[in-house]
Design a protein around this motif. Structure first.
Motif, mmCIF file in Angstrom:
data_model
loop_
_atom_site.group_PDB
_atom_site.id
_atom_site.type_symbol
_atom_site.label_atom_id
_atom_site.label_comp_id
_atom_site.label_asym_id
_atom_site.label_seq_id
_atom_site.Cartn_x
_atom_site.Cartn_y
_atom_site.Cartn_z
ATOM 1 N N PHE A 1 -17.381 -5.793 -52.821
ATOM 2 C CA PHE A 1 -17.028 -6.511 -51.597
ATOM 3 C C PHE A 1 -17.490 -7.970 -51.657
ATOM 4 O O PHE A 1 -16.728 -8.891 -51.332
ATOM 5 C CB PHE A 1 -17.662 -5.817 -50.380
ATOM 6 C CG PHE A 1 -16.873 -4.661 -49.873
ATOM 7 C CD1 PHE A 1 -15.759 -4.867 -49.051
ATOM 8 C CD2 PHE A 1 -17.218 -3.360 -50.198
ATOM 9 C CE1 PHE A 1 -15.027 -3.799 -48.564
ATOM 10 C CE2 PHE A 1 -16.483 -2.292 -49.717
ATOM 11 C CZ PHE A 1 -15.386 -2.505 -48.907
ATOM 12 N N THR A 2 -18.729 -8.186 -52.063
ATOM 13 C CA THR A 2 -19.260 -9.547 -52.099
ATOM 14 C C THR A 2 -18.507 -10.401 -53.111
ATOM 15 O O THR A 2 -18.139 -11.546 -52.825
ATOM 16 C CB THR A 2 -20.755 -9.529 -52.437
ATOM 17 O OG1 THR A 2 -21.452 -8.739 -51.466
ATOM 18 C CG2 THR A 2 -21.324 -10.942 -52.446
ATOM 19 N N ARG A 3 -18.281 -9.845 -54.305
ATOM 20 C CA ARG A 3 -17.574 -10.610 -55.332
ATOM 21 C C ARG A 3 -16.130 -10.882 -54.918
ATOM 22 O O ARG A 3 -15.590 -11.953 -55.188
ATOM 23 C CB ARG A 3 -17.617 -9.869 -56.673
ATOM 24 C CG ARG A 3 -19.018 -9.699 -57.240
ATOM 25 C CD ARG A 3 -18.979 -9.521 -58.741
ATOM 26 N NE ARG A 3 -18.199 -8.374 -59.147
ATOM 27 C CZ ARG A 3 -18.708 -7.206 -59.525
ATOM 28 N NH1 ARG A 3 -20.029 -7.038 -59.507
ATOM 29 N NH2 ARG A 3 -17.939 -6.217 -59.911
ATOM 30 N N THR A 4 -15.510 -9.915 -54.240
ATOM 31 C CA THR A 4 -14.142 -10.133 -53.759
ATOM 32 C C THR A 4 -14.109 -11.225 -52.704
ATOM 33 O O THR A 4 -13.191 -12.069 -52.683
ATOM 34 C CB THR A 4 -13.560 -8.827 -53.186
ATOM 35 O OG1 THR A 4 -13.616 -7.804 -54.176
ATOM 36 C CG2 THR A 4 -12.119 -9.021 -52.741
ATOM 37 N N TRP A 5 -15.114 -11.226 -51.841
ATOM 38 C CA TRP A 5 -15.173 -12.268 -50.813
ATOM 39 C C TRP A 5 -15.404 -13.641 -51.440
ATOM 40 O O TRP A 5 -14.780 -14.628 -51.036
ATOM 41 C CB TRP A 5 -16.298 -11.937 -49.825
ATOM 42 C CG TRP A 5 -16.424 -12.957 -48.729
ATOM 43 C CD1 TRP A 5 -15.569 -13.168 -47.689
ATOM 44 C CD2 TRP A 5 -17.477 -13.914 -48.577
ATOM 45 N NE1 TRP A 5 -16.014 -14.195 -46.889
ATOM 46 C CE2 TRP A 5 -17.187 -14.673 -47.406
ATOM 47 C CE3 TRP A 5 -18.638 -14.203 -49.307
ATOM 48 C CZ2 TRP A 5 -18.017 -15.694 -46.967
ATOM 49 C CZ3 TRP A 5 -19.474 -15.217 -48.850
ATOM 50 C CH2 TRP A 5 -19.156 -15.951 -47.700
ATOM 51 N N LEU A 6 -16.295 -13.722 -52.434
ATOM 52 C CA LEU A 6 -16.519 -14.994 -53.122
ATOM 53 C C LEU A 6 -15.248 -15.460 -53.833
ATOM 54 O O LEU A 6 -14.938 -16.660 -53.848
ATOM 55 C CB LEU A 6 -17.667 -14.852 -54.128
ATOM 56 C CG LEU A 6 -19.065 -14.648 -53.525
ATOM 57 C CD1 LEU A 6 -20.093 -14.387 -54.622
ATOM 58 C CD2 LEU A 6 -19.475 -15.864 -52.696
ATOM 59 N N ALA A 7 -14.511 -14.511 -54.404
ATOM 60 C CA ALA A 7 -13.234 -14.864 -55.030
ATOM 61 C C ALA A 7 -12.236 -15.367 -53.989
ATOM 62 O O ALA A 7 -11.424 -16.256 -54.267
ATOM 63 C CB ALA A 7 -12.660 -13.653 -55.771
ATOM 64 N N SER A 8 -12.320 -14.818 -52.763
ATOM 65 C CA SER A 8 -11.458 -15.308 -51.684
ATOM 66 C C SER A 8 -11.768 -16.760 -51.348
ATOM 67 O O SER A 8 -10.860 -17.549 -51.055
ATOM 68 C CB SER A 8 -11.634 -14.441 -50.432
ATOM 69 O OG SER A 8 -11.236 -13.111 -50.665
ATOM 70 N N LEU A 9 -13.044 -17.116 -51.404
ATOM 71 C CA LEU A 9 -13.427 -18.507 -51.174
ATOM 72 C C LEU A 9 -12.881 -19.418 -52.270
ATOM 73 O O LEU A 9 -12.470 -20.560 -52.006
ATOM 74 C CB LEU A 9 -14.953 -18.640 -51.097
ATOM 75 C CG LEU A 9 -15.641 -17.942 -49.919
ATOM 76 C CD1 LEU A 9 -17.164 -18.133 -50.008
ATOM 77 C CD2 LEU A 9 -15.127 -18.469 -48.596
ATOM 78 N N VAL A 10 -12.866 -18.906 -53.491
ATOM 79 C CA VAL A 10 -12.291 -19.679 -54.597
ATOM 80 C C VAL A 10 -10.794 -19.893 -54.379
ATOM 81 O O VAL A 10 -10.270 -20.989 -54.597
ATOM 82 C CB VAL A 10 -12.552 -18.966 -55.940
ATOM 83 C CG1 VAL A 10 -11.820 -19.680 -57.079
ATOM 84 C CG2 VAL A 10 -14.047 -18.904 -56.240
ATOM 85 N N VAL A 11 -10.095 -18.843 -53.936
ATOM 86 C CA VAL A 11 -8.669 -18.968 -53.642
ATOM 87 C C VAL A 11 -8.438 -19.990 -52.532
ATOM 88 O O VAL A 11 -7.518 -20.822 -52.607
ATOM 89 C CB VAL A 11 -8.073 -17.604 -53.252
ATOM 90 C CG1 VAL A 11 -6.623 -17.759 -52.775
ATOM 91 C CG2 VAL A 11 -8.124 -16.640 -54.426
ATOM 92 N N LEU A 12 -9.276 -19.951 -51.491
ATOM 93 C CA LEU A 12 -9.150 -20.913 -50.402
ATOM 94 C C LEU A 12 -9.382 -22.333 -50.911
ATOM 95 O O LEU A 12 -8.636 -23.264 -50.549
ATOM 96 C CB LEU A 12 -10.165 -20.577 -49.304
ATOM 97 C CG LEU A 12 -10.199 -21.526 -48.099
ATOM 98 C CD1 LEU A 12 -8.856 -21.553 -47.396
ATOM 99 C CD2 LEU A 12 -11.308 -21.109 -47.127
#
Length: 558
Positions: free
Chosen positions: A501-512
């Motif tokens: 979950f945390t890594r997916t959320w951090l990856a979401s920040l990268v996408v943003l």
């Protein structure tokens, strides 16, 4: 052969060939592969169409005595939740339940024969009128409820669009094949219409800039490469996503809008005679008169908003565009027609399908808290809010406000971009607005990228990157790499059940961040191209006459 030498007909053939191949592969994968090719949304669409077409038992409803309670007409007791719950179907059900009364009216009463000739005429006409309209009454009375299908959050018009497949299947015409392919073929056809609209918009903008040749002949390959021959856009429609239908509506409204209200290009008005005010008057066709385009454009705009709510953000770009093209009078006219058409469309749909339509297509999106992982960073806060103890007042407050607060950055960004750029370049404004909206949306999946991809062929000729093609390819690489990073973590979370979950959320920040970088660099490239064109215009002698100017920096180099 150069890409620019490929004809539109050839591009269409390539696009159709790619999509037919994907449809064939998808059929095979659905039957034999471990993972289905068809998107789950397509199953939602077809189920909703099936419920709409043949789920409300009109025979059972007609056999009952006339209902005394209005609620029983809206939602018949013999078919709870299965029938359309609008006023019109309810009235139609009452009419078919009163059939015996209409057909056996007493024509021999003393009033009908002597005292009231009008009543006698009515007793003769009512059965005839009822018989004539009976098929319509039964059709409306038996109209099904597409929202019986869970997770169907779309306009009923989409399900209605797919009901011909249900009618063919119901009559024995290869049910499995028809139901499996009809909607996908419809979406593929919409892909082709999108391409045709893109080429037409290119030509309209070319003519407005007094170009010597149609832009579609020079830049049409962008439509072919970025849309028709693009595997990403092809697989979206062939998997059963309806986004291309929305594309037809959005590009249709844009096409007709710039026909009725021509864009005010800086390169076009920069070469005006000295002393003239910065106005398109005298350089573009007189926009003061009513025309078919000026009625059709706001109608299509209203239909696009009804189909999917987000196009309403384009109003922020339309206001300055209309004012620069004509005057504030154009804003009033366009806005009034749009509001009227939207009210008429939504009112008609509500009269047919009732409260479920309002709940699922409007209220649901206002209160939606999607905690499933998606490209948006909002997924994790929404997920955590569902895990907090319900006794925490602050948590309850956050959970209730989070869906509304999620719209704030979207509205601020899209409004700023629209008002800033709309008066200069409507296509660019809509492109950047859509990118910002998708990047900041509470839910962001791959199919949402379609919303701005269909603008890129129009935007491409009007960009000039300081770093040249190298910068452009770098931006594309960053965008793709960010998505690949997110997908790697989301795969482990969804398919391997690992706690990422945390890594997916951090990856979401990268996408943003990648989206933000893309938007900023594209706006800079657009502004640079306009500045370069302006510089060329200022150095070009006009001798009091308007001179045709380059539509982009590429034309200047030639």
């Amino acid at each position: 052969m150069r890409l620019a030498d490929i004809s539109p007909a050839t591009w269409i053939a390539i696009g159709l060939g790619l999509r037919m191949a994907l449809l064939g592969w998808g059929t095979y994968q659905d039957a034999n592969g471990p993972l289905p090719y068809t998107d789950i949304d397509y199953q939602v669409f077809t189920s909703a169409a099936s419920y709409m077409y043949d789920d409300c038992p009109v025979q059972l409803i007609a056999a009952r005595d006339p209902e005394e309670e209005y609620e029983d007409l809206i939602d018949p007791p013999v078919a709870k939740g299965r029938c359309a719950q609008g006023y019109i179907p309810a009235a139609a059900r009452l009419m078919i339940q009163m059939e015996k009364d209409f057909l056996t009216m007493d024509k021999d009463t003393e009033i009908g024969r002597q005292e009231d000739p009008v009543a006698q005429v009515m007793t003769d006409l009512v059965p005839t009128i009822y018989k004539a309209f009976k098929p319509i009454f039964r059709l409306l009375a038996g109209l099904g409820n597409p929202y019986r299908r869970e997770t169907y959050r779309y306009t009923p018009l989409l399900a209605l669009l797919l009901t011909p497949a249900e009618a063919l299947a119901d009559n024995g015409y290869w049910p499995d094949v028809v139901q499996g392919l009809f909607g996908k073929l419809l979406f593929v056809l919409a892909d082709i219409v999108v391409a045709l609209l893109l080429w037409d918009i290119m030509d309209i903008r070319s003519e407005a800039q007094s170009a010597n040749s149609k832009a579609s002949k020079k830049y049409g390959w962008l439509v072919g490469l970025l849309w028709l021959a693009n595997p990403f856009t092809a697989q979206i429609s062939t998997r059963g996503s309806s986004e291309s239908v929305l594309g037809v509506l959005v590009l249709g409204f844009l096409d007709v809008t710039i026909r009725g209200y021509p864009e005010r290009y800086l390169p076009t008005i920069a070469a005006r005679p000295k002393g003239k005010k910065a106005s398109v008057a005298g350089y573009l066709p007189d926009p003061s008169r009513w025309s078919n385009e000026r009625v059709l454009a706001p109608l299509l705009f209203a239909l696009a908003i009804h189909w999917k709510l987000y196009p309403i953000i384009y109003a922020a770009a339309l206001v300055p565009h209309l004012m620069s093209s004509e005057s504030f009078r154009a804003v009033i006219r366009y806005g009034a027609i749009s509001v009227y058409c939207l009210a008429l469309i939504c009112g008609t749909v509500y009269a047919l399908w009732g409260k479920p339509y309002i709940q699922e297509t409007f209220y649901y999106h206002l209160s939606r808290t999607d905690h499933r992982h998606n490209f948006s960073p909002f997924f994790l806060p929404a997920y955590l809010s569902t895990k907090l103890p319900s006794s925490l007042t602050e948590a309850d407050l956050f959970q209730s406000l989070q869906p509304i607060l999620g719209f704030v950055p979207q509205l601020l960004a899209t409004a700023y971009i629209g008002f800033s750029i709309g008066g200069q370049d409507l296509v660019a404004a809509l492109s950047f607005q859509t990118m910002a909206f998708v990047a900041l949306n509470k839910v962001c999946t791959s199919q949402y990228f379609m919303w701005f991809l269909w603008f890129l062929p129009l935007l491409g000729p009007h960009l000039s990157f300081p770093g040249g093609k190298g910068e452009m390819f770098t931006l594309i690489g960053v965008w793709v790499a960010a998505q690949a990073l997110w997908l790697s973590q989301a795969y482990l979370l969804e398919f391997k059940a690992l706690d990422t979950f945390t890594r997916t959320w951090l990856a979401s920040l990268v996408v943003l961040a990648a989206h933000a970088l893309l938007i900023v660099r594209l706006i800079n490239a657009w502004a640079l191209a306009r500045l370069q064109a302006q510089t060329v215009a200022d150095k070009t002698p006009t001798n009091g006459k308007q001179k045709a100017l380059p539509a982009s920096i590429e034309e200047e180099k030639e």
